[in-house]
Design a protein around this motif. Structure first.
Motif, short mmCIF file in Angstrom:
data_model
loop_
_atom_site.label_atom_id
_atom_site.label_comp_id
_atom_site.label_asym_id
_atom_site.label_seq_id
_atom_site.Cartn_x
_atom_site.Cartn_y
_atom_site.Cartn_z
N ASN A 170 11.28 12.22 9.16
CA ASN A 170 10.86 10.89 9.58
C ASN A 170 10.91 10.43 11.15
O ASN A 170 10.08 9.75 11.69
N THR B 73 10.01 7.62 15.43
CA THR B 73 10.33 7.55 14.06
C THR B 73 9.33 6.53 13.36
O THR B 73 9.00 5.56 13.76
N THR B 74 8.96 6.96 12.02
CA THR B 74 7.91 6.25 11.19
C THR B 74 8.79 6.17 9.97
O THR B 74 9.30 6.96 9.22
N VAL B 75 8.58 4.92 9.59
CA VAL B 75 9.39 4.24 8.34
C VAL B 75 8.33 3.52 7.54
O VAL B 75 7.69 2.69 8.02
N LYS B 76 8.39 3.77 6.16
CA LYS B 76 7.61 3.18 5.11
C LYS B 76 8.14 2.20 4.28
O LYS B 76 9.09 2.85 3.55
N ILE B 77 8.01 0.94 4.26
CA ILE B 77 8.89 0.11 3.26
C ILE B 77 8.01 -0.83 2.71
O ILE B 77 7.41 -1.52 3.12
N GLY C 185 5.15 -0.24 1.33
CA GLY C 185 3.73 0.14 1.63
C GLY C 185 3.52 -0.36 3.21
O GLY C 185 2.45 -0.08 3.56
N MET C 186 4.47 -0.87 3.85
CA MET C 186 4.05 -1.19 5.29
C MET C 186 4.82 -0.17 6.21
O MET C 186 5.86 0.35 5.75
N LYS C 187 4.10 0.39 7.24
CA LYS C 187 4.48 1.29 8.21
C LYS C 187 4.76 0.85 9.37
O LYS C 187 4.27 0.06 9.95
N SER C 188 6.12 1.46 9.82
CA SER C 188 6.34 0.98 11.45
C SER C 188 6.72 2.15 11.99
O SER C 188 7.49 3.01 11.41
N THR C 189 6.54 2.13 13.42
CA THR C 189 6.69 3.27 14.10
C THR C 189 7.49 2.66 15.53
O THR C 189 7.08 1.87 16.10
#
Length: 218
Positions: free
Chosen positions: A40, A64-68, A70-74
């Motif tokens: 990640n 860092t890329t996180v999906k929660i 269905g939403m993705k944040s970088t």
């Protein structure tokens, strides 16, 4: 989540790398390691150390890329950590802020535990620390030409050489974080400038902050 994984990783590594015989942190006098980060978080980490790790420079640049749900944040970070004896400076080079703290007590404990022990005795202590913490030693594996101790802690896997982690693979709750050394030079001459504290970063003294909090509650 990434911060938690890194914190767990750091605790295990710092515990298993207590080769602080007479103020030593690693078994090797000096070195330079380059890592590639995966999972990640992708990016690089550069480590320089001297005086058996009592002087250490670590620069980490990652995205860092996180999906929660269905939403993705970088998120991008550039972090520098410098250790000089019993003091550690941690800096966020993007925000130009940081902290300063002392680890005198931890260093004293490490010295008392390992003072006067041979490399073989220190290695045995390293193995015992891993198993006492619930880790499982799987044997040894050659990596970058080094005979590395191979062990795991839950779903986390490590390769470590003379107290120095060269490969780690953290995977939990659908989040992964890998750190793999791509080059490792030992017993080299390290420029003193590597351990200079950046002047354009505002550091807060954690000891002073703790003292203020304690005085405020009295």
């Amino acid at each position: 989540m990434k911060s938690l994984l890194i914190a767990l990783l750091s605790v295990l590594i710092s515990t298993t790398a207590t080769a602080q015989q007479q103020g030593k942190y690693f078994f090797l006098k000096s070195g330079h390691i380059e890592y590639v980060l995966g999972g990640n978080s992708t990016g690089t980490k550069s480590v320089w150390f001297d005086n058996y790790g009592m002087l250490m420079y670590t620069l980490t640049e990652s995205t860092t890329t996180v999906k929660i749900l269905g939403m993705k944040s970088t998120t991008s970070t550039k972090e520098l950590e410098i250790r000089k004896g019993n003091t550690i400076w941690k800096a966020d080079l993007l925000q130009r802020t940081g902290t300063k703290m002392t680890i005198e007590a931890q260093t004293e404990v490490g010295e008392k535990l390992t003072k006067g022990k041979t490399d073989a005795q220190l290695h045995e202590m390293e193995r015992k620390t891993i198993t006492d913490m619930g880790g499982e030693i799987e044997g040894y594996e050659t990596f970058l030409g080094k005979n590395c101790l191979k062990f795991k802690w839950g779903t986390t896997k490590f390769l470590q050489y003379k107290g120095i982690p060269l490969k780690s693979d953290v995977s939990t709750l659908g989040v992964s974080y890998t750190e793999t050394a791509t080059s490792f030079d030992t017993n080299i001459s390290v420029p003193a400038a590597k351990f200079e504290i950046p002047v354009n970063v505002k550091f807060e003294d954690m000891g002073e902050m703790l003292e203020m909090l304690q005085n405020g509650t009295n």
